[in-house]
Design a protein around this motif. Sequence first.
Motif, PDB file in Angstrom:
ATOM      1  N   PHE A   1      -5.938  -0.981   0.358  1.00 56.69           N
ATOM      2  CA  PHE A   1      -6.136   0.462   0.553  1.00 56.69           C
ATOM      3  C   PHE A   1      -7.430   0.665   1.351  1.00 56.69           C
ATOM      4  O   PHE A   1      -8.484   0.953   0.777  1.00 56.69           O
TER       5      PHE A   1
ATOM      6  N   THR B   1       0.848  -1.185   0.000  1.00 59.99           N
ATOM      7  CA  THR B   1       0.000   0.000   0.000  1.00 59.99           C
ATOM      8  C   THR B   1       0.885   1.237   0.000  1.00 59.99           C
ATOM      9  O   THR B   1       2.046   1.181   0.435  1.00 59.99           O
TER      10      THR B   1
ATOM     11  N   SER C   1      -8.677   2.995   3.140  1.00 54.23           N
ATOM     12  CA  SER C   1      -8.836   4.401   3.521  1.00 54.23           C
ATOM     13  C   SER C   1     -10.259   4.729   3.965  1.00 54.23           C
ATOM     14  O   SER C   1     -11.239   4.214   3.428  1.00 54.23           O
TER      15      SER C   1
ATOM     16  N   LYS D   1      -5.879   7.037   6.538  1.00 54.62           N
ATOM     17  CA  LYS D   1      -5.571   5.956   5.594  1.00 54.62           C
ATOM     18  C   LYS D   1      -5.879   4.589   6.178  1.00 54.62           C
ATOM     19  O   LYS D   1      -5.969   3.608   5.442  1.00 54.62           O
TER      20      LYS D   1
END
Length: 350
Positions: free
Chosen positions: A256, A182, A258, A190
């Motif tokens: 990811f 990542t 986030s 994040k």
Amino acid sequence: MKIVFDCERMKYPYTGLFEFCHKLGLSLLANKAQMDEVQFYIHQKDVKFFPSIAKKIIKRSIDKFFFQKINPEISIWHTTYQASRYIPPRHKNLKRLLTIHDLNFLHEGKSVAKQEKYLKKHQKNIEKADHIIAISEFTKQDILKHLNVKVPISVIYNGCDMEIFPEYNQPVYLPHKSFIFTVGTVIPKKNFHTLPCLLVNNHLELIIAGKRDEDYIIKILNEAKKYHVEDRVKIIGPITKEDKYWYLKNCQAFVFPSLAEGFGIPVIEAMNFGKPVFISNLTSLPEIGGDAAYYFENFEASYMQRVFSEGIQHYKDNAPTAKILKNAAKYSWQTCAKKHLELYRKLSLI
């Protein structure tokens, strides 16, 4: 048509705004009509990132209080940072555009007082604009819901064109095992601290690249210790574009999780390599990932582990590389630049 493209935020390297300004700026130069002129409002130290032949307006600190006089023939001033304090005064020939990348502060658990403070700052800049650009439909709807917009608003997606370095084989950290990867500024939004659990019951490494927040790194490493995988979590700091190419090319999967994104360029970067991509289902990410990504709908460890293991198996069984590449191909800086130039032209004629 004379255009000024604001690159003031390129003063911060290794950030999404740097990449946005740099890649879109170069694409505007490459795709503009011959009679048009693109100038860059930029810090002196950053002029090296654009061809010497391109005109530059050097940013001055005092511009936030007393903006320097600009050529009255300039018809478009495009402010690329939504909270910028560097917006020139209006004149009769000038149309001012404002790009709003996200209202992530509404989705990060900040206090109501802070949210109101940030909204007020954004509203001030919106009222200076003749046209708003949002980088996703999600961001557009967020703007319309939370701010008072009396001018047109367009959605123009970011681009993503990966530079390739096929001979490069010396990353800053060379993993010893297969790895998941990542990249992004290593900060709480994040949500990288949710990832070490994915290393349980396998031999994978987790490589996290990006500008470091030391306090948040402690939280990530504490999570790694909880699962006894701290020796396989590597937080390597900012990386070069060559390093990023190598990690994306060679990773087993891209992750990811986030909490808030206006677009999510790293997701498309990974998809350009046909990799399985595991992302959160929050804010703009489902819009960008479409049906070519695997989604974490919550961040409970056993659930994330199941999504990851089932997703990897699905990827192996179904080989959806073509679908992933097709989704990535929708987003190019050339397309992004052409849409901006069309909008500039339309506004310059009003």
